[in-house]
Design an enzyme around this catalytic site. Structure first.
Site, PDB file in Angstrom:
ATOM      1  N   GLY A 195       3.680  -8.677   0.427  1.00 11.57           N
ATOM      2  CA  GLY A 195       2.417  -8.229  -0.150  1.00 11.57           C
ATOM      3  C   GLY A 195       2.182  -8.775  -1.543  1.00 11.57           C
ATOM      4  O   GLY A 195       1.136  -8.517  -2.139  1.00 11.57           O
TER       5      GLY A 195
ATOM      6  N   SER B 272       6.449  -3.903  -3.835  1.00 12.42           N
ATOM      7  CA  SER B 272       5.478  -4.555  -2.954  1.00 12.42           C
ATOM      8  C   SER B 272       5.776  -4.227  -1.499  1.00 12.42           C
ATOM      9  O   SER B 272       6.934  -4.018  -1.120  1.00 12.42           O
ATOM     10  CB  SER B 272       5.508  -6.071  -3.140  1.00 12.42           C
ATOM     11  OG  SER B 272       6.623  -6.650  -2.486  1.00 12.42           O
ATOM     12  N   ASP B 273       4.717  -4.180  -0.691  1.00 14.57           N
ATOM     13  CA  ASP B 273       4.944  -4.217   0.749  1.00 14.57           C
ATOM     14  C   ASP B 273       5.512  -5.594   1.082  1.00 14.57           C
ATOM     15  O   ASP B 273       5.408  -6.543   0.306  1.00 14.57           O
ATOM     16  CB  ASP B 273       3.645  -3.947   1.511  1.00 14.57           C
ATOM     17  CG  ASP B 273       3.898  -3.417   2.918  1.00 14.57           C
ATOM     18  OD1 ASP B 273       5.024  -3.602   3.448  1.00 14.57           O
ATOM     19  OD2 ASP B 273       2.982  -2.809   3.489  1.00 14.57           O
ATOM     20  N   TRP B 274       6.083  -5.728   2.248  1.00 16.21           N
ATOM     21  CA  TRP B 274       6.827  -6.928   2.607  1.00 16.21           C
ATOM     22  C   TRP B 274       5.861  -8.123   2.694  1.00 16.21           C
ATOM     23  O   TRP B 274       4.984  -8.172   3.542  1.00 16.21           O
ATOM     24  CB  TRP B 274       7.580  -6.696   3.905  1.00 16.21           C
ATOM     25  CG  TRP B 274       8.954  -6.129   3.694  1.00 16.21           C
ATOM     26  CD1 TRP B 274      10.105  -6.609   4.240  1.00 16.21           C
ATOM     27  CD2 TRP B 274       9.349  -5.014   2.882  1.00 16.21           C
ATOM     28  NE1 TRP B 274      11.189  -5.864   3.815  1.00 16.21           N
ATOM     29  CE2 TRP B 274      10.752  -4.877   2.981  1.00 16.21           C
ATOM     30  CE3 TRP B 274       8.659  -4.127   2.061  1.00 16.21           C
ATOM     31  CZ2 TRP B 274      11.484  -3.896   2.301  1.00 16.21           C
ATOM     32  CZ3 TRP B 274       9.369  -3.134   1.375  1.00 16.21           C
ATOM     33  CH2 TRP B 274      10.753  -3.025   1.495  1.00 16.21           C
TER      34      TRP B 274
END
Length: 858
Positions: A303, A299-301
């Site tokens: 996200g 995941s993006d941070w």
């Protein structure tokens, strides 16, 4: 030289420029005249994303076989909580990197360090600041793509990083104002695909896992996460039709997968109103099934927006692990342990997550690329001593070892930036001889940031010369050679005079100096820039995305003032993308124009090499230069258009972005995509096209094996309580339970609510392979990569100096709804004066294929 983009195939004349369309289409994102009717059935307001389950389990396709064998043996030894530890970050500022998962001390497996950025090692010292993606792309040089990746990977390796958070092909560059376009390569899928593949190979050859990002449709900063300062409660939805997804946005990710990227980062936005990190169609169907991706999805941070749903939809690792930074809560961690115990996440899905992560480790041979005290830095401080667990202020120790990992990369950086510099105009003013009686340099973009090159956190200002944009895609400069100091050194080496006015608004002083330069027959060099970056930083009221396409600091006025008095003015622009040059490009007193991109730490040396002919410019523009923003067809949504709900970003222009949009709309650009001049000239002749016998395309058939499991999960919840010998670190994310009661341990007031997850998500039986997929190797149906034609042409240097030329192969696919031309191959060739070289380019089946939405195949 005369430039013709379609030089290797029949040239297609562009129509005369049309009347500009109405102003920006906000709150929509596609100009009315740019809409592609083919997208109407799949790029609509409130578009929905079809479900696709179960999440495909990795099988060790292609050259992943050995890594999977080792990963399966390792994961077979793990307990449930150890597997969960692999998948879950420990929380923001919990350890030393921007992202860290949990360790497995029992088996000596250390926590993985995930670290930005796509142009260097972020948040530490004694590292190199490389040119941005957009600049290396402008070299059009596969060898340089690879070398930059290898150099960056080497620095991450030697700092003790396991996963470099890059390269970037999302955003691709749908709109020229997009804030993070410069982190990627170009708004063309083929150029971006070749660049990302070579970069991935370079990074991973250095022994570090690459994380290709951001997957997918992440094309603007506004509303990427909803939230303040707006009242929007959901992230923007990128509504993309099936053809556009396959023929444009998915294309470079397929190249990254085929190149072996160990990881892919899912993005903040929604795709067709389903969050990217829990979108089963884009993760399960497209990435893991159709493309056969063998690595792990991270995941993006922040996200991640769900626990069980994101696991079933294919996400494999959550970063940084906590729901909100330093919140101490997590969708996974103990909640993933609970989900496996209560059956809402099947064991085979968790096992697949763990195998994919560990396989990435083995695939790049991380075991043989370890360094002492890894990671040798802390992202949270440059002090030598501080807390190991920064947020919790616990475990005071040495956190920074100040290891210098730069090696001899400065020479490469200087070369990368010079090779990526694009000469847009030259009326004989360049190259400079160094013998001008007076050289005058104008503009703050030539000089030092008054706070120092790292004086603005994450480069979040536009002071001084622009060498990279802003945001998490940056790193610290070890130094920054400014254009002014490099030009000054060059001029002084010739015993001549140089003066400057670096205040962009000191009009009287500019005018006086420019007038004197003309009087003595000297040269004026004006520097101007345009900046952008990630949306968590606002610079000059630009919330990541640019508000316009003009030069910053009233650059047009600066150029106008200088050219009013100086009849030999060279304009140098450091920009994140295209800017409007219509006010000065045809001014007779503007004798040369250079785009110098975002060159990194050797900025001044690189541009001086070009200005004074030490390097003959061979870079080509990786975007189109239009006369107005409306000519680009698509634009950023700056205002909410759906109340407090997710803004709807309908990609109604389909595949028609950048040069494809200009061709479709009949707009004549000022400078074309692929355009760039040289200090010599080239001619083309002897075009030959050879056909190859290739097997017919065969859709993939058959089934996968059943989902495997590794080890046994105990159903005794007491086995998963916090160990008595662990001292809990505040806000740290653990996989352990607080109670033998699953509901009590979860702490979720909605625990056990009546909710039905997709039935197919739990089906671990053999699954049918997709026609466009592969049972052989990652990247999709392998017949797509059969070579059908080879094109050759003779390229001759008709000038008097050695130079680099970039032949570009464009095709017309022939369909009534296809772009006029699409780039399909290129090469950069160095040719001596009077000599000829042969350009050779293959055309694969993929290059001449369209996506069939009915057959769901090429």
């Amino acid at each position: 030289m005369t430039f013709m983009r379609t030089v290797l195939l029949a040239a297609v004349p562009l129509a005369l420029a049309q009347v500009d369309p109405p102003g920006p289409p906000f709150p929509n994102s596609t100009y009315p005249n740019a809409t592609d009717p083919l997208t109407d059935s799949g790029a609509m307001w409130n578009e929905t994303s079809p479900p696709s389950y179960p999440s495909p389990w990795g099988t060790g396709l292609g050259d992943w076989a050995d890594a999977y064998k080792s990963a399966r043996a390792f994961v077979s030894q793990l307990t449930l909580t150890e597997k969960v530890n692999l998948t879950t970050g420990v929380g923001w500022e919990g350890e030393k990197c921007v992202g860290n998962n949990g360790a497995i001390p029992r088996l000596g497996f250390k926590a993985l360090c995930m670290q930005d950025s796509p142009l260097g090692v972020r948040d530490t010292d004694f590292v190199s600041a490389f040119p941005a993606g957009v600049t290396i792309a402008a070299t059009w040089d596969r060898a340089l793509f690879y070398q930059r990746g290898f150099d960056m990977g080497s620095e991450h390796r030697d700092k003790g990083v396991d996963v470099q958070l890059g390269p970037v092909v999302g955003p691709l560059g749908r709109t020229p104002e997009g804030g993070r376009n410069w982190e990627g390569f170009a708004p063309d899928p083929v150029l971006s695909g070749i660049a990302v593949a070579q970069t991935v190979k370079g990074i991973q050859a250095a022994g570090v896992m690459a994380c290709t990002k951001h997957y997918i449709g992440y094309e603007q900063e506004h509303f990427r996460q909803g939230a303040p300062p707006t009242s929007v409660t959901e992230s923007i939805s990128s509504n993309i039709d099936d053809v556009t997804m396959h023929e444009l946005y998915l294309w470079p990710f397929a190249d990254a997968v085929r190149a072996g990227t160990a990881s892919i980062m899912c993005s903040y936005n929604q795709i067709n109103n389903s969050y990217a990190c829990q979108n089963s169609y884009t993760q399960n169907q497209l990435l893991k099934n159709e493309l056969g991706f063998q690595g792990f999805i991270m995941s993006d941070w922040s996200g991640q927006h769900s626990g069980v749903s994101s696991a079933l939809a294919g996400m494999d690792m959550t970063m940084p692990g906590d729901i909100g930074f330093d919140s101490g809560t997590s969708f996974w961690g103990a909640n993933l342990t609970i989900a496996v115990l209560n059956g809402t996440v099947p064991q085979w899905r968790l096992d697949d997550m763990a195998v994919r992560i560990v396989a990435g480790w083995y695939y790049v041979d991380r075991e043989a690329n370890q360094v002492a005290n890894a990671p040798t830095f802390s992202s949270w401080t440059l002090d030598t001593y501080n807390y190991q667990h920064f947020y919790a202020s616990e475990d005071w120790t040495q956190v920074n070892y100040h290891v210098d990992v730069r090696d001899e990369h400065a020479a490469d950086i200087r070369n990368f930036a010079a090779k990526g510099t694009v000469l847009l105009k030259n009326n004989g003013a360049l190259p400079l001889s160094g013998n001008a009686k007076l050289t005058a340099v104008f503009g703050s973009d030539a000089a030092e940031n008054q706070y120092g090159p790292n004086g603005c956190s994450d480069r979040g200002c536009d002071n001084g010369t622009l060498a990279m944009g802003w945001g998490s895609g940056t790193d610290n400069f070890p130094y920054l050679v400014t254009p002014l100091e490099a030009i000054k050194a060059e001029v002084l080496s010739h015993g001549k005079s140089i003066e400057d006015v670096i205040d962009d608004y000191a009009y009287a002083q500019q005018n006086a100096l420019a007038r004197r330069v003309t009087d003595v027959g000297g040269v004026c060099i004006v520097f101007a820039n345009a900046d952008s970056g990630e949306g968590y930083i606002i610079v000059d009221d630009n919330e990541g995305d640019r508000n316009n396409l003009t030069l910053w600091h009233n650059g047009d006025d600066l150029i106008r003032n200088v050219t009013s008095f100086c009849n030999n003015t060279i304009v140098v622009m450091h920009t994140v993308g295209p800017v409007l040059v219509d006010s000065f490009y045809d001014n007779e007193n503007v004798t040369a124009i250079i785009w110098a991109g975002l060159p990194g730490q050797e900025s001044g040396n690189s541009i001086t090499d070009i200005l004074y002919g030490k390097v003959n410019p061979g870079g080509k523009s990786v975007f189109t230069w239009g006369a107005s923003r409306g000519e680009y067809g698509a634009d950023v949504i700056y205002e909410p258009n759906n109340g407090v709900l997710a803004p709807q970003e309908d990609f109604a222009e389909g595949v028609f972005i950048d040069y494809r949009a200009f061709d479709k709309l009949g707009e004549t650009p000022i400078y074309e995509f692929g355009f760039g001049l040289s200090y010599t000239t080239f001619s083309y002749s002897n075009l030959q096209i050879a056909a190859h016998a290739a097997p017919a395309y065969t859709p993939t058939t058959g089934d996968t094996p059943s989902a495997p499991t590794y080890g046994v999960v105990s159903n005794n919840t007491a086995d998963y309580l916090f160990p008595a010998d662990i001292t809990r670190i505040p806000a740290y994310i653990y996989p352990y339970l607080n109670s033998t009661s699953l509901s009590a341990s979860s702490g979720d007031p909605l625990y056990a609510i009546n909710y039905t997850f997709p039935a197919g998500a739990y089906d671990g039986s053999p699954q049918p392979l997709l026609a466009a997929g592969s049972s052989v190797a990652p990247g999709g149906n392998q017949a797509l990569y059969d070579v059908l034609f080879t094109v050759t042409a003779t390229v001759t240097n008709t000038g008097s100096v050695e130079g680099d030329e970039v032949p570009q192969l464009y095709l017309n696919l022939g369909g009534p709804n296809d772009p006029k031309v699409v780039l399909r191959n290129f090469d950069r060739i160095t040719i001596a004066p009077g000599a000829s070289e042969t350009f050779t380019a293959d055309i694969t089946r993929r290059d001449v294929s369209n996506w069939d939405t009915v057959a769901q195949d090429w």
